[in-house]
Scaffold this motif. Structure first.
Motif, PDB file in Angstrom:
ATOM      1  N   GLY A 157       0.774  -1.227   0.000  1.00 26.51           N
ATOM      2  CA  GLY A 157       0.000   0.000   0.000  1.00 26.51           C
ATOM      3  C   GLY A 157       0.805   1.277   0.000  1.00 26.51           C
ATOM      4  O   GLY A 157       0.317   2.313   0.433  1.00 26.51           O
ATOM      5  N   GLN A 158       2.010   1.233  -0.441  1.00 28.20           N
ATOM      6  CA  GLN A 158       2.857   2.417  -0.469  1.00 28.20           C
ATOM      7  C   GLN A 158       2.911   2.981  -1.885  1.00 28.20           C
ATOM      8  O   GLN A 158       3.941   2.961  -2.552  1.00 28.20           O
ATOM      9  N   ASP A 159       1.777   3.499  -2.323  1.00 28.41           N
ATOM     10  CA  ASP A 159       1.703   4.014  -3.688  1.00 28.41           C
ATOM     11  C   ASP A 159       2.695   5.140  -3.956  1.00 28.41           C
ATOM     12  O   ASP A 159       3.239   5.239  -5.049  1.00 28.41           O
ATOM     13  N   GLU A 160       2.947   5.969  -2.952  1.00 27.62           N
ATOM     14  CA  GLU A 160       3.887   7.069  -3.157  1.00 27.62           C
ATOM     15  C   GLU A 160       5.291   6.544  -3.472  1.00 27.62           C
ATOM     16  O   GLU A 160       5.970   7.050  -4.351  1.00 27.62           O
ATOM     17  N   ALA A 161       5.700   5.507  -2.745  1.00 27.01           N
ATOM     18  CA  ALA A 161       7.018   4.921  -2.991  1.00 27.01           C
ATOM     19  C   ALA A 161       7.063   4.263  -4.367  1.00 27.01           C
ATOM     20  O   ALA A 161       8.044   4.396  -5.097  1.00 27.01           O
ATOM     21  N   ALA A 162       5.994   3.573  -4.714  1.00 24.78           N
ATOM     22  CA  ALA A 162       5.937   2.926  -6.027  1.00 24.78           C
ATOM     23  C   ALA A 162       5.975   3.968  -7.126  1.00 24.78           C
ATOM     24  O   ALA A 162       6.665   3.793  -8.137  1.00 24.78           O
ATOM     25  N   GLU A 163       5.259   5.063  -6.927  1.00 28.93           N
ATOM     26  CA  GLU A 163       5.252   6.124  -7.936  1.00 28.93           C
ATOM     27  C   GLU A 163       6.661   6.665  -8.152  1.00 28.93           C
ATOM     28  O   GLU A 163       7.091   6.870  -9.293  1.00 28.93           O
ATOM     29  N   ALA A 164       7.390   6.881  -7.074  1.00 30.25           N
ATOM     30  CA  ALA A 164       8.759   7.395  -7.195  1.00 30.25           C
ATOM     31  C   ALA A 164       9.661   6.417  -7.941  1.00 30.25           C
ATOM     32  O   ALA A 164      10.466   6.822  -8.800  1.00 30.25           O
ATOM     33  N   VAL A 165       9.517   5.133  -7.666  1.00 31.65           N
ATOM     34  CA  VAL A 165      10.343   4.118  -8.339  1.00 31.65           C
ATOM     35  C   VAL A 165      10.012   4.072  -9.822  1.00 31.65           C
ATOM     36  O   VAL A 165      10.899   4.076 -10.676  1.00 31.65           O
ATOM     37  N   TYR A 166       8.715   4.043 -10.149  1.00 32.65           N
ATOM     38  CA  TYR A 166       8.327   4.000 -11.562  1.00 32.65           C
ATOM     39  C   TYR A 166       8.710   5.283 -12.281  1.00 32.65           C
ATOM     40  O   TYR A 166       9.096   5.260 -13.444  1.00 32.65           O
ATOM     41  N   GLN A 167       8.624   6.409 -11.595  1.00 41.30           N
ATOM     42  CA  GLN A 167       9.017   7.667 -12.226  1.00 41.30           C
ATOM     43  C   GLN A 167      10.501   7.629 -12.597  1.00 41.30           C
ATOM     44  O   GLN A 167      10.882   8.057 -13.676  1.00 41.30           O
ATOM     45  N   GLN A 168      11.323   7.111 -11.699  1.00 44.90           N
ATOM     46  CA  GLN A 168      12.745   6.972 -12.019  1.00 44.90           C
ATOM     47  C   GLN A 168      12.931   6.042 -13.212  1.00 44.90           C
ATOM     48  O   GLN A 168      13.753   6.294 -14.083  1.00 44.90           O
ATOM     49  N   ALA A 169      12.150   4.972 -13.251  1.00 42.68           N
ATOM     50  CA  ALA A 169      12.278   3.992 -14.332  1.00 42.68           C
ATOM     51  C   ALA A 169      11.906   4.591 -15.684  1.00 42.68           C
ATOM     52  O   ALA A 169      12.560   4.295 -16.694  1.00 42.68           O
ATOM     53  N   ILE A 170      10.883   5.443 -15.724  1.00 40.23           N
ATOM     54  CA  ILE A 170      10.472   5.997 -17.019  1.00 40.23           C
ATOM     55  C   ILE A 170      11.329   7.175 -17.458  1.00 40.23           C
ATOM     56  O   ILE A 170      11.238   7.610 -18.602  1.00 40.23           O
ATOM     57  N   GLU A 171      12.167   7.657 -16.562  1.00 41.22           N
ATOM     58  CA  GLU A 171      13.071   8.752 -16.923  1.00 41.22           C
ATOM     59  C   GLU A 171      14.404   8.251 -17.453  1.00 41.22           C
ATOM     60  O   GLU A 171      15.234   9.034 -17.886  1.00 41.22           O
ATOM     61  N   ARG A 172      14.624   6.942 -17.433  1.00 41.38           N
ATOM     62  CA  ARG A 172      15.868   6.349 -17.918  1.00 41.38           C
ATOM     63  C   ARG A 172      15.629   5.708 -19.265  1.00 41.38           C
ATOM     64  O   ARG A 172      14.564   5.174 -19.532  1.00 41.38           O
ATOM     65  N   PHE A 173      16.653   5.770 -20.105  1.00 38.83           N
ATOM     66  CA  PHE A 173      16.529   5.187 -21.437  1.00 38.83           C
ATOM     67  C   PHE A 173      17.366   3.933 -21.536  1.00 38.83           C
ATOM     68  O   PHE A 173      18.435   3.869 -20.940  1.00 38.83           O
ATOM     69  N   PRO A 174      16.921   2.928 -22.233  1.00 37.15           N
ATOM     70  CA  PRO A 174      15.636   2.882 -22.932  1.00 37.15           C
ATOM     71  C   PRO A 174      14.492   2.673 -21.945  1.00 37.15           C
ATOM     72  O   PRO A 174      14.645   2.001 -20.929  1.00 37.15           O
ATOM     73  N   VAL A 175      13.356   3.260 -22.263  1.00 31.28           N
ATOM     74  CA  VAL A 175      12.188   3.160 -21.393  1.00 31.28           C
ATOM     75  C   VAL A 175      11.489   1.829 -21.634  1.00 31.28           C
ATOM     76  O   VAL A 175      11.247   1.439 -22.773  1.00 31.28           O
ATOM     77  N   ASP A 176      11.179   1.141 -20.565  1.00 31.86           N
ATOM     78  CA  ASP A 176      10.387  -0.084 -20.637  1.00 31.86           C
ATOM     79  C   ASP A 176       8.922   0.337 -20.704  1.00 31.86           C
ATOM     80  O   ASP A 176       8.411   0.953 -19.766  1.00 31.86           O
ATOM     81  N   PRO A 177       8.226   0.031 -21.806  1.00 32.41           N
ATOM     82  CA  PRO A 177       6.824   0.443 -21.915  1.00 32.41           C
ATOM     83  C   PRO A 177       5.960  -0.039 -20.746  1.00 32.41           C
ATOM     84  O   PRO A 177       5.034   0.661 -20.332  1.00 32.41           O
ATOM     85  N   ALA A 178       6.258  -1.201 -20.199  1.00 33.10           N
ATOM     86  CA  ALA A 178       5.487  -1.703 -19.057  1.00 33.10           C
ATOM     87  C   ALA A 178       5.602  -0.760 -17.862  1.00 33.10           C
ATOM     88  O   ALA A 178       4.652  -0.607 -17.087  1.00 33.10           O
ATOM     89  N   ALA A 179       6.736  -0.117 -17.705  1.00 33.41           N
ATOM     90  CA  ALA A 179       6.920   0.832 -16.602  1.00 33.41           C
ATOM     91  C   ALA A 179       5.984   2.030 -16.772  1.00 33.41           C
ATOM     92  O   ALA A 179       5.478   2.563 -15.779  1.00 33.41           O
ATOM     93  N   LEU A 180       5.753   2.433 -18.016  1.00 32.65           N
ATOM     94  CA  LEU A 180       4.832   3.547 -18.264  1.00 32.65           C
ATOM     95  C   LEU A 180       3.413   3.179 -17.823  1.00 32.65           C
ATOM     96  O   LEU A 180       2.716   3.989 -17.214  1.00 32.65           O
ATOM     97  N   LEU A 181       2.997   1.956 -18.117  1.00 39.40           N
ATOM     98  CA  LEU A 181       1.667   1.513 -17.705  1.00 39.40           C
ATOM     99  C   LEU A 181       1.555   1.446 -16.183  1.00 39.40           C
ATOM    100  O   LEU A 181       0.540   1.864 -15.601  1.00 39.40           O
TER     101      LEU A 181
END
Length: 109
Positions: free
Chosen positions: A12-36
Motif C-alpha cells: 500500500g505504499q503508492d507514493e514509494a511505487a510512484e517514485a520508483v516508476y518515475q525513475q524507471a520511465i526517466e531512464r533510457f531505454p524506457v520499458d513500456p510496461a513501466a509507463l503503464l
C-alpha cells in the motif's frame, strides 16, 4: 528499479511505487510496461496529468497494442479529470471510432 515497485504497491505504499516508476520511465531505454505501471499508480494517487502523460507516451511507443482503444479512452478520461476537455476530445473520439457502442466513452464525449 522496477523490481522494488511491486513490493511497495503490495504493502500500500503508492507514493514509494510512484517514485520508483518515475525513475524507471526517466531512464533510457524506457520499458513500456513501466509507463503503464506508473500511470496506474499516479492515477490512484490522483495525479491525473502524470498518468495521462505516461499513457500517451506508452501509446506512442506501442501503437499496435491490443488494448490501444482502452488506453485512448483512459487518456480521455484522465484528461477530463485533469480539467483538460480540449485534450480529452481527440482521445475520446479515437476510442469512440473503435468502439461506437461504448456508453462511458460516448457519455464523456
Amino acid at each position: 528499479l522496477l523490481h522494488r515497485a511491486p513490493r511497495a504497491v503490495a504493502v500500500g505504499q503508492d507514493e514509494a511505487a510512484e517514485a520508483v516508476y518515475q525513475q524507471a520511465i526517466e531512464r533510457f531505454p524506457v520499458d513500456p510496461a513501466a509507463l503503464l505501471q506508473y500511470a496506474a499508480v499516479a492515477e490512484r494517487l490522483g495525479h491525473f496529468g502524470a498518468a495521462r502523460s505516461a499513457l500517451t507516451d506508452y501509446a506512442a511507443l506501442v501503437p499496435s497494442d491490443a488494448e490501444a482503444t482502452g488506453y485512448a479512452a483512459r487518456v480521455g478520461t484522465l484528461s477530463l479529470a485533469a480539467n483538460d476537455p480540449a485534450g480529452a476530445l481527440p482521445w475520446l473520439e479515437r476510442a469512440a471510432a473503435q468502439t461506437p457502442d461504448d456508453v462511458p466513452v460516448l457519455a464523456n464525449l
